[in-house]
Design a protein around this motif. Structure first.
Motif, PDB file in Angstrom:
ATOM      1  N   SER A 123      30.120  -1.235 -55.004  1.00 37.67           N
ATOM      2  CA  SER A 123      29.311  -1.336 -53.783  1.00 37.67           C
ATOM      3  C   SER A 123      29.611  -0.181 -52.826  1.00 37.67           C
ATOM      4  O   SER A 123      28.699   0.365 -52.195  1.00 37.67           O
ATOM      5  N   LYS A 177      27.995   2.944 -54.331  1.00 40.31           N
ATOM      6  CA  LYS A 177      26.546   2.880 -54.159  1.00 40.31           C
ATOM      7  C   LYS A 177      26.157   3.294 -52.747  1.00 40.31           C
ATOM      8  O   LYS A 177      25.228   4.081 -52.544  1.00 40.31           O
ATOM      9  N   LYS A 178      26.874   2.770 -51.732  1.00 40.28           N
ATOM     10  CA  LYS A 178      26.597   3.127 -50.328  1.00 40.28           C
ATOM     11  C   LYS A 178      26.801   4.614 -50.102  1.00 40.28           C
ATOM     12  O   LYS A 178      25.957   5.290 -49.496  1.00 40.28           O
ATOM     13  N   GLU A 182      24.023   6.604 -51.775  1.00 42.10           N
ATOM     14  CA  GLU A 182      22.778   6.507 -51.009  1.00 42.10           C
ATOM     15  C   GLU A 182      22.818   7.393 -49.769  1.00 42.10           C
ATOM     16  O   GLU A 182      21.847   8.086 -49.460  1.00 42.10           O
ATOM     17  N   ASP A 183      23.946   7.372 -49.047  1.00 44.28           N
ATOM     18  CA  ASP A 183      24.069   8.163 -47.826  1.00 44.28           C
ATOM     19  C   ASP A 183      24.040   9.661 -48.115  1.00 44.28           C
ATOM     20  O   ASP A 183      23.362  10.433 -47.417  1.00 44.28           O
ATOM     21  N   TYR A 230      31.579   7.926 -41.318  1.00 43.87           N
ATOM     22  CA  TYR A 230      32.381   6.746 -41.645  1.00 43.87           C
ATOM     23  C   TYR A 230      33.620   6.660 -40.752  1.00 43.87           C
ATOM     24  O   TYR A 230      33.992   5.572 -40.307  1.00 43.87           O
TER      25      TYR A 230
END
Length: 139
Positions: A27, A30-31, A34-35, A59
């Motif tokens: 997860s 994946k984040k 995507e970013d 972040y």
């Protein structure tokens, strides 16, 4: 136990050794993917490295702000706990005072009742004395 998790971020495969669950690491990957992909799509001249640095900065900013918010919440919670403790002490004091006043009121009621009975007895004696004084006069 250390898990090895394979992830793909911005077209590059990485093997990550972690004690976290595979689902959690996937997860996160994946984040991040995507970013970075969004930054690359929005800025064609941006390299993957620069996009990764921008993501890291974002972040870190979120982390610091959330840490500050968490500290603020901890402080507020401590204030609420202190307020609750003060309120509890005040409640206990009031309850104790209330109990003292109840006892005093009960003692005063008892004393009043005794005085009423004494007054009734005095009145009865006075009435009896008046009757006794009248009886010899009738003869």
């Amino acid at each position: 136990m250390v898990n090895k998790v394979r992830v793909n971020i911005a077209g590059t495969s990485y093997a990550i050794a972690t004690t976290d669950t595979e689902k959690y690491i996937l997860s996160l990957a994946k984040k991040l993917d995507e970013d970075i992909t969004k930054l690359l799509d929005d800025n064609e001249n941006l390299s993957v490295t620069k996009a990764a640095v921008f993501c890291a900065m974002d972040y870190l900013d979120e982390y610091r702000k959330s840490t500050g918010s968490a500290e603020n919440m901890r402080g507020q919670i401590q204030d609420y706990i202190a307020d609750a403790a003060r309120a509890k002490l005040a409640e206990d004091k009031i309850r104790a005072e209330n109990e003292v006043l109840r006892r005093e009121a009960a003692a005063l009621r008892e004393q009043l009742e005794k005085e009423r009975r004494r007054e009734i007895r005095r009145e009865e004696r006075a009435e009896q004395a008046a009757q006794a004084a009248e009886e010899p006069k009738k003869d």
